[in-house]
Design a protein around this motif. Structure first.
Motif, PDB file in Angstrom:
ATOM      1  N   UNK A 119       0.816  -1.223   0.000  1.00 45.11           N
ATOM      2  CA  UNK A 119       0.000   0.000   0.000  1.00 45.11           C
ATOM      3  C   UNK A 119       0.846   1.268   0.000  1.00 45.11           C
ATOM      4  N   UNK A 120       2.088   1.182   0.480  1.00 46.08           N
ATOM      5  CA  UNK A 120       2.962   2.363   0.500  1.00 46.08           C
ATOM      6  C   UNK A 120       3.171   2.919  -0.905  1.00 46.08           C
ATOM      7  N   UNK A 121       3.110   2.054  -1.924  1.00 42.92           N
ATOM      8  CA  UNK A 121       3.339   2.506  -3.309  1.00 42.92           C
ATOM      9  C   UNK A 121       2.271   3.503  -3.748  1.00 42.92           C
ATOM     10  N   UNK A 122       1.042   3.305  -3.276  1.00 43.40           N
ATOM     11  CA  UNK A 122      -0.049   4.224  -3.616  1.00 43.40           C
ATOM     12  C   UNK A 122       0.130   5.580  -2.934  1.00 43.40           C
ATOM     13  N   UNK A 123       0.828   5.592  -1.793  1.00 46.17           N
ATOM     14  CA  UNK A 123       1.019   6.817  -1.020  1.00 46.17           C
ATOM     15  C   UNK A 123       2.327   7.540  -1.363  1.00 46.17           C
ATOM     16  N   UNK A 124       3.193   6.898  -2.119  1.00 47.41           N
ATOM     17  CA  UNK A 124       4.514   7.464  -2.415  1.00 47.41           C
ATOM     18  C   UNK A 124       4.391   8.695  -3.307  1.00 47.41           C
ATOM     19  N   UNK A 125       5.174   9.716  -3.004  1.00 46.20           N
ATOM     20  CA  UNK A 125       5.204  10.914  -3.840  1.00 46.20           C
ATOM     21  C   UNK A 125       6.455  10.970  -4.706  1.00 46.20           C
ATOM     22  N   UNK A 126       7.398  10.051  -4.485  1.00 48.99           N
ATOM     23  CA  UNK A 126       8.625  10.015  -5.290  1.00 48.99           C
ATOM     24  C   UNK A 126       9.217   8.611  -5.221  1.00 48.99           C
ATOM     25  N   UNK A 166       7.443   8.418   1.273  1.00 51.53           N
ATOM     26  CA  UNK A 166       6.040   8.454   1.684  1.00 51.53           C
ATOM     27  C   UNK A 166       5.888   9.369   2.898  1.00 51.53           C
ATOM     28  N   UNK A 167       4.992  10.339   2.790  1.00 53.92           N
ATOM     29  CA  UNK A 167       4.689  11.209   3.930  1.00 53.92           C
ATOM     30  C   UNK A 167       3.789  10.475   4.910  1.00 53.92           C
ATOM     31  N   UNK A 168       4.079  10.656   6.197  1.00 55.73           N
ATOM     32  CA  UNK A 168       3.228  10.117   7.264  1.00 55.73           C
ATOM     33  C   UNK A 168       3.285  11.121   8.414  1.00 55.73           C
ATOM     34  N   UNK A 204       4.187  14.245  10.207  1.00 56.74           N
ATOM     35  CA  UNK A 204       5.256  15.226   9.998  1.00 56.74           C
ATOM     36  C   UNK A 204       6.558  14.598   9.521  1.00 56.74           C
ATOM     37  N   UNK A 205       6.535  13.336   9.164  1.00 52.13           N
ATOM     38  CA  UNK A 205       7.752  12.624   8.786  1.00 52.13           C
ATOM     39  C   UNK A 205       7.655  12.040   7.382  1.00 52.13           C
ATOM     40  N   UNK A 206       8.814  11.703   6.861  1.00 54.58           N
ATOM     41  CA  UNK A 206       8.900  11.019   5.567  1.00 54.58           C
ATOM     42  C   UNK A 206       9.523   9.650   5.804  1.00 54.58           C
ATOM     43  N   UNK A 207       8.838   8.626   5.343  1.00 56.99           N
ATOM     44  CA  UNK A 207       9.387   7.275   5.385  1.00 56.99           C
ATOM     45  C   UNK A 207      10.079   6.995   4.061  1.00 56.99           C
ATOM     46  N   UNK A 208      11.277   6.428   4.139  1.00 56.35           N
ATOM     47  CA  UNK A 208      11.989   5.929   2.965  1.00 56.35           C
ATOM     48  C   UNK A 208      11.749   4.426   2.937  1.00 56.35           C
ATOM     49  N   UNK A 209      11.047   3.969   1.904  1.00 49.38           N
ATOM     50  CA  UNK A 209      10.703   2.552   1.796  1.00 49.38           C
ATOM     51  C   UNK A 209      11.521   1.953   0.662  1.00 49.38           C
ATOM     52  N   UNK A 210      12.334   0.950   0.989  1.00 51.67           N
ATOM     53  CA  UNK A 210      13.222   0.315   0.016  1.00 51.67           C
ATOM     54  C   UNK A 210      12.694  -1.056  -0.374  1.00 51.67           C
ATOM     55  N   UNK A 211      12.427  -1.215  -1.674  1.00 52.90           N
ATOM     56  CA  UNK A 211      12.045  -2.509  -2.241  1.00 52.90           C
ATOM     57  C   UNK A 211      13.274  -3.068  -2.955  1.00 52.90           C
ATOM     58  N   UNK A 212      13.776  -4.189  -2.471  1.00 49.66           N
ATOM     59  CA  UNK A 212      15.032  -4.751  -2.953  1.00 49.66           C
ATOM     60  C   UNK A 212      14.820  -5.718  -4.114  1.00 49.66           C
ATOM     61  N   UNK A 213      15.887  -5.861  -4.919  1.00 54.37           N
ATOM     62  CA  UNK A 213      15.893  -6.771  -6.061  1.00 54.37           C
ATOM     63  C   UNK A 213      17.105  -7.696  -5.962  1.00 54.37           C
ATOM     64  N   UNK A 245       4.019   9.137  13.477  1.00 54.83           N
ATOM     65  CA  UNK A 245       2.845   8.392  13.016  1.00 54.83           C
ATOM     66  C   UNK A 245       3.299   7.138  12.285  1.00 54.83           C
ATOM     67  N   UNK A 246       2.671   6.003  12.610  1.00 60.86           N
ATOM     68  CA  UNK A 246       3.007   4.729  11.961  1.00 60.86           C
ATOM     69  C   UNK A 246       1.927   4.373  10.945  1.00 60.86           C
ATOM     70  N   UNK A 247       2.282   4.350   9.665  1.00 56.01           N
ATOM     71  CA  UNK A 247       1.307   3.972   8.639  1.00 56.01           C
ATOM     72  C   UNK A 247       0.833   2.524   8.819  1.00 56.01           C
ATOM     73  N   UNK A 248      -0.343   2.207   8.288  1.00 55.73           N
ATOM     74  CA  UNK A 248      -0.929   0.869   8.410  1.00 55.73           C
ATOM     75  C   UNK A 248      -0.057  -0.221   7.791  1.00 55.73           C
ATOM     76  N   UNK A 249       0.719   0.117   6.771  1.00 51.12           N
ATOM     77  CA  UNK A 249       1.537  -0.881   6.082  1.00 51.12           C
ATOM     78  C   UNK A 249       2.854  -1.180   6.799  1.00 51.12           C
ATOM     79  N   UNK A 250       3.107  -0.464   7.890  1.00 50.80           N
ATOM     80  CA  UNK A 250       4.340  -0.671   8.648  1.00 50.80           C
ATOM     81  C   UNK A 250       4.227  -1.934   9.490  1.00 50.80           C
TER      82      UNK A 250
END
Length: 155
Positions: free
Chosen positions: A14-21, A93-95, A97-106, A127-132
């Motif tokens: 779900x973080x992919x839908x919330x990502x701004x970059x 991803x904004x959550x 007042x913070x920005x989460x950096x989410x790394x999808x590895x290959x 704030x902890x997003x639901x996908x965390x």
């Protein structure tokens, strides 16, 4: 130059839908000693040399120094790195007042998704997003320097 961050596994896409970059990142390590890690990173068309010190006891903070370098130099330095390149896409991803950096590895770390949030203090509330998912702060096996030597596929 002190980096304070918390690290978590991610339990859904779900973080992919919330990502701004998002950016593609390739990185290698000239040195993976936990006392002084030296990383070369190419993020899209920009490159960096980063030195990180040892984590504190809680695994929450450590010295970090980073300098932008020429991409051609970074490509040459990647050839000198220890075996085990890291290849990933980073989503921002904004959550609250913070920005989460989410790394999808290959590659050898395919299937691993980790989120980090940088904080101003070790006790800062965020704030902890639901996908965390589960917190893995301070667990060395989730450090990129360790994933380059002991990848997710071998766990």
């Amino acid at each position: 130059m002190i980096e304070i961050e918390r690290k978590f596994l991610v339990k859904s896409a779900l973080f992919k839908e919330e990502a701004y970059q998002k950016n593609r990142i390739k990185q290698g390590f000239l040195n993976t000693d936990p006392l002084r890690t030296v990383r070369i990173r190419i993020k899209d068309e920009t490159a960096f040399l980063t030195v990180k010190g040892k984590n504190n006891e809680a695994g929450l903070s450590r010295f970090e120094w980073e300098k932008e370098i020429d991409k051609t130099d970074a490509e040459a330095l990647l050839k000198l790195c220890e075996p085990g390149m890291i290849d990933k896409t980073r989503f921002l991803v904004n959550a609250g007042n913070h920005v989460f950096e989410v790394d999808e590895f290959y590659g050898d770390n395919d299937g691993l998704i980790v989120a980090e949030v940088e904080l101003a203090t070790e006790s800062e509330v965020f704030q902890k997003p639901d996908w965390l998912g589960e917190e893995v702060t301070g667990d060395p096996k989730y450090y990129n320097s360790q994933l380059s030597k002991n990848p997710f596929k071998s766990w």
